[in-house]
Enzyme design. Structure first.
Site, short mmCIF file in Angstrom:
data_model
loop_
_atom_site.label_atom_id
_atom_site.label_comp_id
_atom_site.label_asym_id
_atom_site.label_seq_id
_atom_site.Cartn_x
_atom_site.Cartn_y
_atom_site.Cartn_z
CG ASN A 1 16.89 44.36 69.43
OD1 ASN A 1 15.92 45.12 69.53
ND2 ASN A 1 16.98 43.24 70.12
CG ASP B 1 8.72 37.65 74.19
OD1 ASP B 1 8.73 37.22 73.04
OD2 ASP B 1 9.70 38.20 74.72
CE LYS C 1 12.69 45.16 70.00
NZ LYS C 1 13.47 44.03 70.57
CD GLU D 1 12.15 43.64 74.22
OE1 GLU D 1 12.92 43.28 73.32
OE2 GLU D 1 11.63 42.86 75.04
CE LYS E 1 7.99 39.28 69.79
NZ LYS E 1 8.93 39.12 70.91
NE ARG F 1 6.09 41.55 77.71
CZ ARG F 1 7.34 41.12 77.70
NH1 ARG F 1 8.14 41.39 78.73
NH2 ARG F 1 7.82 40.43 76.70
NE ARG G 1 16.70 36.68 73.74
CZ ARG G 1 17.11 36.82 75.00
NH1 ARG G 1 17.85 35.89 75.57
NH2 ARG G 1 16.80 37.90 75.67
NE ARG H 1 9.52 42.01 65.49
CZ ARG H 1 9.95 41.79 66.72
NH1 ARG H 1 10.45 42.77 67.45
NH2 ARG H 1 9.86 40.59 67.24
CD GLU I 1 13.70 34.84 73.75
OE1 GLU I 1 13.21 35.15 72.65
OE2 GLU I 1 13.93 35.65 74.66
O1 GCW Z 1 11.55 37.78 73.24
C1 GCW Z 1 12.24 38.97 73.20
C2 GCW Z 1 13.67 38.57 73.13
C3 GCW Z 1 14.54 39.64 72.54
C4 GCW Z 1 13.96 40.06 71.20
C5 GCW Z 1 12.55 40.60 71.43
C6 GCW Z 1 11.85 41.00 70.15
C7 GCW Z 1 15.08 40.76 69.22
O2 GCW Z 1 14.09 38.20 74.41
O3 GCW Z 1 15.82 39.08 72.39
O4 GCW Z 1 14.75 41.01 70.54
O5 GCW Z 1 11.76 39.60 72.04
O6 GCW Z 1 11.07 40.20 69.65
O7 GCW Z 1 12.04 42.10 69.67
#
Ligand code: GCW
Length: 680
Positions: free
Chosen positions: A203, A366, A283, A287, A361, A337, A161, A320, A394
């Site tokens: 990640n 998101d 994290k 995901e 967040k 979600r 991103r 996170r 993003e």
């Molecule tokens: O918004 C999403 C993004 C991912 C990101 C994820 C996160 C780093 O599309 O690219 O991964 O959130 O915050 O972990």
């Protein structure tokens, strides 16, 4: 950027202050390298602003500047009131004029060298923006303790991103630990008060997993040294499955004694190289990343295991909360979600060690253009929390379109959760003033890369600058921050700065208008997240749906007929959102599924609102372009042209959004535009 040199000095504007700028009296400081940094920045800064290099001396008389920590010189101590050092704490400072006959001086002081460094940058900022008088008396203490940035940088040089080129930290799996760019970045961050940085993507892939091993630690240490001189602590993102992936163990179970021992050894290694290491950012179970769920453990088990390892050294775990089911069946209407973070974490309140900080967040989905505030913020009394924003754009134009995000963050900070009655705003929660958190603050995903202008779109710099300023003092207005940035960046032309600030201030509402309406979110091209694709995520596994059909649109998140998400808020807020009559227009489709003919508080129907805002969005981009064109000749040609180019591209993007969205909803609803404009 905003530390830009080389504007014509405006001596007249500096007035009587000018007399103080020729001599700097330093003090004998034991301490760290930060004092040297502070002196250097002051000297360089004054030289670049006035065109003259000040002289540094250990004593002097007449008019001068002096800088040091409280206790380091009698000249400084004489300017400090009783009890003031305590009030300044570890990061506050004063800038104050003292008149003692032969000595008339401006003192820049902190209780610590870090505070002093912030004083220097603040002084230069005031000087450059014309905000300094010879009666100066400023006291500043930051609102938040942790003021961080996160980097989603990978060791191959790519940035997840990232919209501003390659990473400044890595190339081809090597750390760029001697890069001048890293030092410049440290300067930029310190100048707006940032005090922590996580330098690798949450990640954590194969190579990055090794950052905590001796293969890379010497280089990590070099980068930490650079940041340390600017008062910034280094953090690393870690891979929860590292004990397995590095080939040492067959499990990563947080309750396994060998795993616990393994992490303790790793923490010891890291602290050998980086004695003031901040801690781990994690994290996990998110995901497809590994985490404690694999072993039937929960997030508290996972976070506490790492926290135990860091505890002896004063390190923290930033854990996170972006945890949700990313393999959802779109047919399943019960899973939501938006509920996930709260559902996962709220029941664990009280189970986390006090050096664990949950990183949440700002929105429950998101980083969309518009979301309600995450109901998890403030919901856990006994667990430290930090709020996470996204500076990198993003979902907000990817630094191709201009979108100044400070107003969005301010709305989040001002939101009253009412968790402990009125006044329980996010602003106070994140400062640890609603619940007595041991660690708290704000973090955000950075938007920089190795592009010459740092941020791809030049105007996107305002988001990084503004982020730092805002989390130092959330009472600053978005507009003031925008003007400051414009003056510092484009030079002392007030009219030009006002125009640039106007453009910035208009930009988030404009972006919202031509993209997804009324808080419904998404509708972006899958994976890339730029440009429209209304059904791109509609039948996918990601849990991001709008449910548009021929009758209506929106997600029913009410308690009475929907997913029950609205019940995660305190009663007053929960009722506000639950009730169709009181739910704010801008979040209507986040909380409710309504017919296209539903009337908003604005008096318009939903469908007419969609048409109107999309036409307006494009028209307003055109107005922005003509305002920007009015700056030709007032700002340097290169940046003038660069922004022109970006704005032209933004106009094309806005038209695409307008036509795709309007056409789609016209075809779905078969309701014509009242004003009969072109819809395809
Ligand atoms: O918004 C999403 C993004 C991912 C990101 C994820 C996160 C780093 O599309 O690219 O991964 O959130 O915050 O972990």
């Amino acid at each position: 950027a905003w530390l830009q040199n080389g504007f014509e000095p405006d001596h007249a504007a500096m007035g009587p202050i000018h007399d103080f700028l020729q001599q700097i009296i330093t003090t004998a400081q034991a301490g760290s390298g930060i004092y040297q940094t502070a002196v250097q920045e002051l000297v360089d800064g004054i030289r670049s602003i006035t065109g003259q290099k000040p002289v540094c001396m250990e004593s002097g008389s007449g008019r001068y500047l002096t800088l040091g920590t409280i206790g380091s010189s009698s000249f400084i101590d004489q300017s400090i009131e009783a009890g003031e050092a305590e009030r300044l704490g570890d990061e506050g400072f004063v800038i104050r004029k003292v008149d003692r006959g032969e000595h008339v001086y401006i003192v820049l002081a902190g209780k610590t060298e870090k505070g002093l460094l912030y004083a220097v940058f603040h002084f230069l900022r005031l000087l450059k923006t014309g905000g300094l008088t010879d009666q100066v008396d400023v006291t500043e203490v930051p609102k938040y303790r942790l003021r961080m940035v996160n980097h989603w940088d990978n060791m191959d040089g790519s940035v997840e991103r990232g919209y501003a080129g390659q990473s400044i930290f890595y190339r081809n799996d090597v750390l760029l630990s001697r890069s001048a760019r890293v030092r410049d970045y440290a300067r930029l961050l310190a100048s707006v008060g940032i005090n922590g940085i996580a330098i690798n993507n949450v990640n954590v892939h194969r190579h990055e997993t090794r950052l905590i091993t001796e293969v890379y630690l010497p280089d990590v240490a070099r980068i930490a040294d650079i940041f340390r001189n600017y008062g910034i602590r280094l953090y690393l993102s870690v891979n929860f499955a590292a004990p397995i992936e590095l080939g040492d163990l067959r499990t990563a179970d947080p309750l396994d004694a060998d795993v616990q021992k393994w992490w303790k050894e790793k923490a010891a290694d890291v602290y050998c190289y980086v004695p003031d290491f901040g801690g781990f950012l994690v994290k996990a179970d998110s995901e497809n990343r590994p985490g404690p769920f694999t072993y039937g453990r929960d997030h508290a088990d996972g976070a506490n295991m790492l926290a135990e390892a860091l505890k002896p050294y004063g390190g923290i775990v930033l854990w996170r909360c972006f945890v949700y089911n990313c393999h959802q069946d779109w047919r399943d209407r019960t899973t939501d979600r938006a509920r996930a973070a709260y559902d996962h974490f709220k029941p664990l309140d009280g189970r986390f060690l006090d050096n664990v900080v949950l990183q949440i967040k700002n929105g429950p989905m998101d980083f969309q253009v518009r979301e309600p505030v995450s109901p998890l913020i403030g919901a856990m009394e006994k667990t430290n929390q930090i709020v996470e924003f996204q500076i990198t754009q993003e979902y907000t134009g990817q630094q191709k379109d201009v979108c100044y995000l400070i107003p969005q963050w301010k709305e989040v900070l001002d939101f009253d959760t009412r968790i402990k009655g009125e006044g329980s705003t996010v602003k106070e929660i994140a400062a640890g003033l609603v619940h007595p958190y041991v660690h708290s603050g704000i973090t955000a995903v950075s938007n920089i890369g190795d592009d010459l202008n740092w941020t791809g779109h030049h105007l996107a710099q305002a988001n990084l600058y503004g982020y730092g300023r805002l989390i130092w003092n959330p009472e600053l207005s978005s507009e003031l921050i925008a003007k400051e940035w414009a003056l510092l960046t484009f030079g002392p032309n007030k009219a030009a700065a006002d125009t640039i600030a106007d453009i910035l201030m208009a930009s988030w509402p404009i972006y919202e208008k031509y993209t997804s309406p009324l808080g419904v979110g998404w509708m972006v091209r899958p994976h890339y997240h730029y440009g429209p694709d209304i059904d791109g995520y509609e039948y996918s596994k990601w849990g991001t749906y709008h449910f548009a059909d021929c009758h209506g649109i929106g997600v029913d998140r009410t308690q009475s007929t929907g997913t029950g998400y609205s019940a995660q808020y305190e009663k007053a807020n929960s009722e506000l959102y639950e009730n169709l009559e009181t739910c704010p227009d801008e979040l209507l489709l986040f909380f409710h599924h309504v017919p296209y003919t539903h009337r908003l508080k604005s008096g318009k129907t939903v469908i007419q609102h969609i048409y109107d805002t999309h036409f307006e969005g494009v028209e307003q981009v055109e107005q922005v372009i003509s305002r920007w064109r009015g700056l030709e000749g007032d700002i340097d040609a290169e940046r003038y042209r660069h922004v022109c180019g970006r704005l032209e591209a933004q106009l094309e993007n806005a038209k695409e959004w307008r036509d795709v969205i309007n056409t789609y909803f016209y075809r779905k609803s078969a309701i014509p535009d009242e004003k009969n404009r072109v819809i395809y």
